[in-house]
Design a protein around this motif. Structure first.
Motif, PDB file in Angstrom:
ATOM      1  N   LEU A   1     -12.395  -2.080 -39.998  1.00 50.41           N
ATOM      2  CA  LEU A   1     -12.758  -2.980 -38.905  1.00 50.41           C
ATOM      3  C   LEU A   1     -12.435  -4.431 -39.265  1.00 50.41           C
ATOM      4  O   LEU A   1     -11.939  -5.200 -38.420  1.00 50.41           O
ATOM      5  CB  LEU A   1     -14.233  -2.843 -38.570  1.00 50.41           C
ATOM      6  CG  LEU A   1     -14.764  -3.766 -37.467  1.00 50.41           C
ATOM      7  CD1 LEU A   1     -14.060  -3.465 -36.147  1.00 50.41           C
ATOM      8  CD2 LEU A   1     -16.277  -3.615 -37.324  1.00 50.41           C
ATOM      9  N   ALA A   2     -12.701  -4.818 -40.502  1.00 52.48           N
ATOM     10  CA  ALA A   2     -12.429  -6.195 -40.921  1.00 52.48           C
ATOM     11  C   ALA A   2     -10.946  -6.525 -40.801  1.00 52.48           C
ATOM     12  O   ALA A   2     -10.570  -7.589 -40.300  1.00 52.48           O
ATOM     13  CB  ALA A   2     -12.917  -6.404 -42.359  1.00 52.48           C
ATOM     14  N   THR A   3     -10.085  -5.619 -41.243  1.00 51.35           N
ATOM     15  CA  THR A   3      -8.642  -5.847 -41.126  1.00 51.35           C
ATOM     16  C   THR A   3      -8.209  -5.843 -39.669  1.00 51.35           C
ATOM     17  O   THR A   3      -7.396  -6.669 -39.239  1.00 51.35           O
ATOM     18  CB  THR A   3      -7.869  -4.777 -41.903  1.00 51.35           C
ATOM     19  OG1 THR A   3      -8.223  -4.848 -43.288  1.00 51.35           O
ATOM     20  CG2 THR A   3      -6.367  -4.980 -41.764  1.00 51.35           C
ATOM     21  N   HIS A   4      -8.737  -4.906 -38.882  1.00 48.45           N
ATOM     22  CA  HIS A   4      -8.411  -4.812 -37.462  1.00 48.45           C
ATOM     23  C   HIS A   4      -8.728  -6.116 -36.742  1.00 48.45           C
ATOM     24  O   HIS A   4      -7.954  -6.585 -35.884  1.00 48.45           O
ATOM     25  CB  HIS A   4      -9.207  -3.651 -36.853  1.00 48.45           C
ATOM     26  CG  HIS A   4      -8.947  -3.414 -35.400  1.00 48.45           C
ATOM     27  ND1 HIS A   4      -9.654  -4.056 -34.397  1.00 48.45           N
ATOM     28  CD2 HIS A   4      -8.055  -2.600 -34.766  1.00 48.45           C
ATOM     29  CE1 HIS A   4      -9.221  -3.654 -33.215  1.00 48.45           C
ATOM     30  NE2 HIS A   4      -8.249  -2.764 -33.418  1.00 48.45           N
ATOM     31  N   GLN A   5      -9.859  -6.725 -37.090  1.00 49.54           N
ATOM     32  CA  GLN A   5     -10.278  -7.932 -36.396  1.00 49.54           C
ATOM     33  C   GLN A   5      -9.643  -9.212 -36.959  1.00 49.54           C
ATOM     34  O   GLN A   5      -9.364 -10.150 -36.212  1.00 49.54           O
ATOM     35  CB  GLN A   5     -11.805  -8.049 -36.460  1.00 49.54           C
ATOM     36  CG  GLN A   5     -12.517  -7.029 -35.605  1.00 49.54           C
ATOM     37  CD  GLN A   5     -12.227  -7.233 -34.127  1.00 49.54           C
ATOM     38  OE1 GLN A   5     -12.768  -8.128 -33.490  1.00 49.54           O
ATOM     39  NE2 GLN A   5     -11.347  -6.407 -33.566  1.00 49.54           N
TER      40      GLN A   5
ATOM     41  N   CYS B   1      -7.583  -2.753 -21.008  1.00 48.79           N
ATOM     42  CA  CYS B   1      -7.104  -1.479 -21.556  1.00 48.79           C
ATOM     43  C   CYS B   1      -7.739  -1.197 -22.912  1.00 48.79           C
ATOM     44  O   CYS B   1      -8.171  -0.077 -23.190  1.00 48.79           O
ATOM     45  CB  CYS B   1      -5.590  -1.510 -21.661  1.00 48.79           C
ATOM     46  SG  CYS B   1      -4.856   0.049 -22.198  1.00 48.79           S
ATOM     47  N   THR B   2      -7.804  -2.222 -23.756  1.00 50.91           N
ATOM     48  CA  THR B   2      -8.406  -2.050 -25.078  1.00 50.91           C
ATOM     49  C   THR B   2      -9.870  -1.634 -24.961  1.00 50.91           C
ATOM     50  O   THR B   2     -10.338  -0.746 -25.676  1.00 50.91           O
ATOM     51  CB  THR B   2      -8.290  -3.343 -25.896  1.00 50.91           C
ATOM     52  OG1 THR B   2      -6.911  -3.694 -26.039  1.00 50.91           O
ATOM     53  CG2 THR B   2      -8.909  -3.182 -27.275  1.00 50.91           C
ATOM     54  N   LEU B   3     -10.588  -2.269 -24.056  1.00 48.37           N
ATOM     55  CA  LEU B   3     -11.988  -1.911 -23.849  1.00 48.37           C
ATOM     56  C   LEU B   3     -12.119  -0.498 -23.302  1.00 48.37           C
ATOM     57  O   LEU B   3     -13.061   0.222 -23.646  1.00 48.37           O
ATOM     58  CB  LEU B   3     -12.648  -2.919 -22.901  1.00 48.37           C
ATOM     59  CG  LEU B   3     -12.804  -4.343 -23.449  1.00 48.37           C
ATOM     60  CD1 LEU B   3     -13.330  -5.274 -22.372  1.00 48.37           C
ATOM     61  CD2 LEU B   3     -13.709  -4.356 -24.671  1.00 48.37           C
ATOM     62  N   HIS B   4     -11.165  -0.093 -22.457  1.00 50.00           N
ATOM     63  CA  HIS B   4     -11.194   1.276 -21.930  1.00 50.00           C
ATOM     64  C   HIS B   4     -11.069   2.289 -23.055  1.00 50.00           C
ATOM     65  O   HIS B   4     -11.686   3.357 -23.012  1.00 50.00           O
ATOM     66  CB  HIS B   4     -10.069   1.476 -20.917  1.00 50.00           C
ATOM     67  CG  HIS B   4     -10.088   2.817 -20.261  1.00 50.00           C
ATOM     68  ND1 HIS B   4     -10.767   3.068 -19.083  1.00 50.00           N
ATOM     69  CD2 HIS B   4      -9.544   4.010 -20.624  1.00 50.00           C
ATOM     70  CE1 HIS B   4     -10.636   4.336 -18.753  1.00 50.00           C
ATOM     71  NE2 HIS B   4      -9.889   4.939 -19.657  1.00 50.00           N
ATOM     72  N   TYR B   5     -10.257   1.964 -24.081  1.00 47.83           N
ATOM     73  CA  TYR B   5     -10.100   2.847 -25.231  1.00 47.83           C
ATOM     74  C   TYR B   5     -11.258   2.712 -26.225  1.00 47.83           C
ATOM     75  O   TYR B   5     -11.239   3.307 -27.302  1.00 47.83           O
ATOM     76  CB  TYR B   5      -8.783   2.530 -25.956  1.00 47.83           C
ATOM     77  CG  TYR B   5      -7.568   3.204 -25.359  1.00 47.83           C
ATOM     78  CD1 TYR B   5      -7.201   4.493 -25.742  1.00 47.83           C
ATOM     79  CD2 TYR B   5      -6.772   2.554 -24.430  1.00 47.83           C
ATOM     80  CE1 TYR B   5      -6.085   5.118 -25.208  1.00 47.83           C
ATOM     81  CE2 TYR B   5      -5.645   3.166 -23.883  1.00 47.83           C
ATOM     82  CZ  TYR B   5      -5.305   4.442 -24.271  1.00 47.83           C
ATOM     83  OH  TYR B   5      -4.200   5.057 -23.736  1.00 47.83           O
TER      84      TYR B   5
ATOM     85  N   ARG C   1     -12.157   0.145 -28.016  1.00 46.05           N
ATOM     86  CA  ARG C   1     -11.764  -0.566 -29.236  1.00 46.05           C
ATOM     87  C   ARG C   1     -12.104  -2.038 -29.071  1.00 46.05           C
ATOM     88  O   ARG C   1     -11.966  -2.589 -27.969  1.00 46.05           O
ATOM     89  CB  ARG C   1     -10.268  -0.418 -29.503  1.00 46.05           C
ATOM     90  CG  ARG C   1      -9.818   1.012 -29.748  1.00 46.05           C
ATOM     91  CD  ARG C   1      -8.341   1.084 -30.023  1.00 46.05           C
ATOM     92  NE  ARG C   1      -7.876   2.460 -30.169  1.00 46.05           N
ATOM     93  CZ  ARG C   1      -6.619   2.799 -30.405  1.00 46.05           C
ATOM     94  NH1 ARG C   1      -5.690   1.862 -30.517  1.00 46.05           N
ATOM     95  NH2 ARG C   1      -6.281   4.080 -30.517  1.00 46.05           N
ATOM     96  N   PRO C   2     -12.508  -2.710 -30.149  1.00 48.37           N
ATOM     97  CA  PRO C   2     -12.797  -4.146 -30.032  1.00 48.37           C
ATOM     98  C   PRO C   2     -11.508  -4.934 -29.854  1.00 48.37           C
ATOM     99  O   PRO C   2     -10.498  -4.652 -30.498  1.00 48.37           O
ATOM    100  CB  PRO C   2     -13.474  -4.474 -31.376  1.00 48.37           C
ATOM    101  CG  PRO C   2     -13.000  -3.417 -32.312  1.00 48.37           C
ATOM    102  CD  PRO C   2     -12.803  -2.180 -31.487  1.00 48.37           C
ATOM    103  N   PRO C   3     -11.485  -5.911 -28.951  1.00 44.61           N
ATOM    104  CA  PRO C   3     -10.279  -6.724 -28.766  1.00 44.61           C
ATOM    105  C   PRO C   3      -9.911  -7.461 -30.049  1.00 44.61           C
ATOM    106  O   PRO C   3     -10.774  -7.814 -30.861  1.00 44.61           O
ATOM    107  CB  PRO C   3     -10.693  -7.717 -27.671  1.00 44.61           C
ATOM    108  CG  PRO C   3     -11.850  -7.068 -26.981  1.00 44.61           C
ATOM    109  CD  PRO C   3     -12.571  -6.283 -28.046  1.00 44.61           C
ATOM    110  N   GLN C   4      -8.614  -7.687 -30.233  1.00 46.85           N
ATOM    111  CA  GLN C   4      -8.110  -8.409 -31.393  1.00 46.85           C
ATOM    112  C   GLN C   4      -7.765  -9.838 -30.974  1.00 46.85           C
ATOM    113  O   GLN C   4      -6.689 -10.110 -30.433  1.00 46.85           O
ATOM    114  CB  GLN C   4      -6.882  -7.695 -31.960  1.00 46.85           C
ATOM    115  CG  GLN C   4      -7.193  -6.306 -32.507  1.00 46.85           C
ATOM    116  CD  GLN C   4      -5.941  -5.543 -32.899  1.00 46.85           C
ATOM    117  OE1 GLN C   4      -5.011  -5.398 -32.107  1.00 46.85           O
ATOM    118  NE2 GLN C   4      -5.921  -5.020 -34.118  1.00 46.85           N
TER     119      GLN C   4
END
Length: 438
Positions: A87-91, A167-171, A173-176
């Motif tokens: 999560l840290a890398t993703h964000q 779309c990201t929220l639909h999946y 996933r936290p927005p980047q």
């Protein structure tokens, strides 16, 4: 060359998020194949991957490392809290938990070539600044232009207009946030060339990397060593069609099932598993569709060879589906949706048939079901295209030419000299002008 061949080649780092056994799909299998191939040809290869990313996304916990040949060294990044690390890398869009280890592994002067693959969770775009070798980046999915990687908007339709936040929220996933800061564009300046497997993918990525730095480098598969025939005259085709892949909505198998009923020209065999499997089984006619689940590689090869054709019905843009290469290697034609790179791979080489709707698909299946000579002719074309474009020999030739040219342009003459030594040791691979990418 044998595994104990004297190492006269380059020092190459392959950086990726997933690597077997901590992997899900074709990108990781390709990286492992590439690592083994380069080592077999005299290069020292080090693979750097992030097991935290796999454990954050999978319930499976315990995996033993797979055996690697001489010349391949694997570095697995892992921590006590994989979900937090991923999560840290993703964000952040850059290395976080494993930052120091990555800096050590990619310290300046250690590698001649740093070849990035799927970097989404091994370090995000920020990892592209690490190391000082010649830097290549191969796209295996659409992560550079799509936060969900697949250009399948809201998990229901092809993405034709950006709606990234929704779309990201639909999946779920936290927005980047970093995607709106210019970090990606700045990070891509650190690479020398973006390698894409098809011309279609090159066009899709021209918005994020200058076209002059985009290289079309088709993927490859190793040749099979089982001695089985690949020519049409030496095979006996079955009366079935084959689907191989994940059973997910965006792969489009649900659009194929209505073509397999009482009057279908053959049986459909489905090799693969996925979250959409229960719905597909509900839709399928059990007398005409067989779900095989996971099929071991050796058995899958035989399925490919005996199939009348392999169906690739993806509803979204693929990059370069390995199932097409596997079918071509087996000398089996492909029936594919006219979308993305599939016309470039199939129609251009007269290696199969294309469709845009259910009626065209049904017509293509009937043609192949009724005319075995058509299937044989298209299969012969598929096999010839594989040897010319997607074989190991063809890939290595293009790869060496690409590295040599960019090394010349960036003043890394020692890389060119060492590649020449490799070429002398294996005369069939030369440093010639850029070949046609197919």
């Amino acid at each position: 060359m044998s595994d104990d061949t004297e190492r006269v080649g380059l020092r190459i780092a392959l950086v990726t998020t997933f690597y077997p056994p901590h992997s899900f799909g074709g990108d990781a299998l390709f990286v492992r194949t590439l690592a083994h191939t380069l080592a077999r040809h005299g290069h020292d290869v080090e693979v750097i991957y992030d097991a935290d990313a796999f454990h954050a996304l999978s319930a499976e916990k315990n995996f033993e490392a797979l055996p690697e040949p001489s010349g391949v060294r694997v570095h697995r990044l892992s921590s006590r809290f994989p979900r937090l690390a991923a999560l840290a890398t993703h964000q952040a869009g850059r290395p976080t938990v494993h930052r120091r280890e990555l800096q050590r592994l990619l310290e300046p002067g250690r590698f001649d070539v740093v070849h990035y693959h799927n970097i989404s969770l091994v370090g995000g775009p920020g990892i592209l600044a690490y190391g000082d070798g010649l830097k290549l980046y191969t796209t295996h999915e659409h992560w550079l232009i799509c936060p969900t990687h697949v250009l399948w908007r809201h998990d229901r339709e092809l993405c034709t207009e950006k709606q990234c936040l929704r779309c990201t929220l639909h999946y779920r996933r936290p927005p980047q946030i970093w995607r709106a800061t210019g970090l990606l564009e700045r990070a891509l300046e650190a690479i020398d060339a973006l390698c894409v497997p098809t011309r279609f993918t090159a066009e899709m990525h021209a918005a994020v990397v200058e076209p002059s730095r985009i290289e079309v480098l088709p993927l490859f598969l190793p040749e099979l060593d089982d001695g089985a025939p690949t020519g049409a005259a030496e095979r006996e085709r079955g009366d079935y069609f084959l689907y191989v892949g994940r059973l997910e909505k965006l792969k489009g198998l649900q659009t194929v099932l209505p073509c397999f009923g009482e009057d279908s020209p053959g049986e459909l065999r489905v090799a693969g598993t996925g979250s959409f499997e229960p719905e597909l089984e509900r839709l399928a006619d059990p007398s005409r569709v067989r779900f095989l689940g996971f099929v071991p590689p050796d058995d899958l090869t035989d399925l490919y060879r005996r199939a009348r054709a392999v169906i690739v019905p993806s509803l979204t843009y693929e990059i370069s589906p390995l199932v097409v290469l596997e079918a071509f290697r087996a000398g089996t034609p492909v029936v594919a949706r006219r979308l993305g790179p599939l016309p470039e791979m199939v129609e251009r080489h007269e290696a199969g048939l294309l469709f845009e709707n259910r009626h065209e698909l049904a017509r293509a299946l009937r043609r192949l079901g009724a005319d075995s000579s058509l299937a044989d002719r298209l299969g012969e074309n598929a096999r010839a295209a594989f040897e010319r474009i997607w074989s190991e020999e063809s890939f290595l030739r293009r790869y060496y030419v690409l590295i040599a040219r960019w090394a010349e342009e960036t003043g890394r003459r020692s890389i060119v000299d060492r590649l020449a030594t490799v070429a002398e040791r294996r005369a069939s691979i030369g440093l010639s002008p850029r070949p046609d990418a197919g």
